[in-house]
Write an enzyme that holds these catalytic residues in place. Structure first.
Site, PDB file in Angstrom:
ATOM      1  N   ILE A 206       0.908  -1.154   0.000  1.00  0.00           N
ATOM      2  CA  ILE A 206       0.000   0.000   0.000  1.00  0.00           C
ATOM      3  C   ILE A 206       0.945   1.201   0.000  1.00  0.00           C
ATOM      4  O   ILE A 206       1.550   1.518   1.012  1.00  0.00           O
ATOM      5  CB  ILE A 206      -0.934   0.008   1.223  1.00  0.00           C
ATOM      6  CG1 ILE A 206      -1.822  -1.227   1.221  1.00  0.00           C
ATOM      7  CG2 ILE A 206      -1.775   1.297   1.232  1.00  0.00           C
ATOM      8  CD1 ILE A 206      -2.723  -1.358   2.443  1.00  0.00           C
ATOM      9  N   PRO A 207       1.112   1.845  -1.154  1.00  0.00           N
ATOM     10  CA  PRO A 207       2.239   2.757  -1.374  1.00  0.00           C
ATOM     11  C   PRO A 207       2.136   4.138  -0.715  1.00  0.00           C
ATOM     12  O   PRO A 207       2.019   5.166  -1.386  1.00  0.00           O
ATOM     13  CB  PRO A 207       2.287   2.863  -2.896  1.00  0.00           C
ATOM     14  CG  PRO A 207       0.868   2.687  -3.319  1.00  0.00           C
ATOM     15  CD  PRO A 207       0.302   1.681  -2.359  1.00  0.00           C
ATOM     16  N   CYS A 208       2.242   4.155   0.611  1.00  0.00           N
ATOM     17  CA  CYS A 208       2.205   5.435   1.318  1.00  0.00           C
ATOM     18  C   CYS A 208       3.438   6.282   1.015  1.00  0.00           C
ATOM     19  O   CYS A 208       3.427   7.492   1.265  1.00  0.00           O
ATOM     20  CB  CYS A 208       2.026   5.221   2.818  1.00  0.00           C
ATOM     21  SG  CYS A 208       3.199   4.087   3.570  1.00  0.00           S
ATOM     22  N   HIS A 209       4.478   5.686   0.448  1.00  0.00           N
ATOM     23  CA  HIS A 209       5.668   6.463   0.071  1.00  0.00           C
ATOM     24  C   HIS A 209       5.357   7.436  -1.065  1.00  0.00           C
ATOM     25  O   HIS A 209       6.124   8.356  -1.305  1.00  0.00           O
ATOM     26  CB  HIS A 209       6.828   5.530  -0.315  1.00  0.00           C
ATOM     27  CG  HIS A 209       6.544   4.650  -1.490  1.00  0.00           C
ATOM     28  ND1 HIS A 209       5.870   3.446  -1.364  1.00  0.00           N
ATOM     29  CD2 HIS A 209       6.828   4.794  -2.808  1.00  0.00           C
ATOM     30  CE1 HIS A 209       5.764   2.888  -2.564  1.00  0.00           C
ATOM     31  NE2 HIS A 209       6.332   3.692  -3.459  1.00  0.00           N
TER      32      HIS A 209
END
Length: 153
Positions: A122-125
């Site tokens: 889950i690409p919170c970056h």
């Protein structure tokens, strides 16, 4: 029953946890695994690690995994928005708040980002400050920058 297994990757040791149905957690060390978790590699964990390595090498742009993060309804809504951010793109916290249906919830988006139990998958970056600066990441800002650089290849 949950299972966790640790993998050496190009960004360091990563722990991935599954509950028999999907991936529930990713940790950047072996320090924070869920209570009651058995250290055992399963087919699901091996597949998640394979996809993670492909992503880190620049050969995978999306994940085909069943992700089952636990959180509040708002957090889950934010995490769905994060999953919709295209590979190689970023959004500001405000843009995520708008996409989640609450334009004034920038701080709540930040907290949901902070509580994301399955970073990278889950690409919170891909969420950055309104001024374009990198802010906050569980794995540290250096790792956040590294992940964004992978996506610029």
């Amino acid at each position: 029953m949950t299972n966790t297994y640790f993998y050496e990757t190009s960004i360091g040791k990563i722990g991935i946890t599954e509950n028999g149905e999907g991936i529930t957690n990713l940790t950047f060390s072996d320090e924070k695994i869920p209570d009651g978790t058995e250290i055992k590699e399963t087919a699901l964990l091996a597949e998640a690690a394979k996809q993670l390595r492909e992503y880190l090498s620049g050969s995978r742009t999306s994940f085909q995994l069943n992700l089952l993060p636990e959180g509040t309804d708002f957090q889950k809504k934010v995490w769905e928005v994060l999953k919709s951010i295209p590979y190689g793109k970023t959004l500001s916290y405000k843009e995520v708040a708008i996409a989640a249906g609450n334009p004034r919830a920038c701080r709540a988006v930040g907290m949901a980002n902070n509580r994301n139990p399955i970073a990278i998958f889950i690409p919170c970056h891909r969420v950055i400050g309104a001024n374009g600066k990198l802010v906050g990441y569980a794995g540290g800002l250096k790792l956040k920058e590294q992940l964004l650089q992978i996506e610029k290849m």
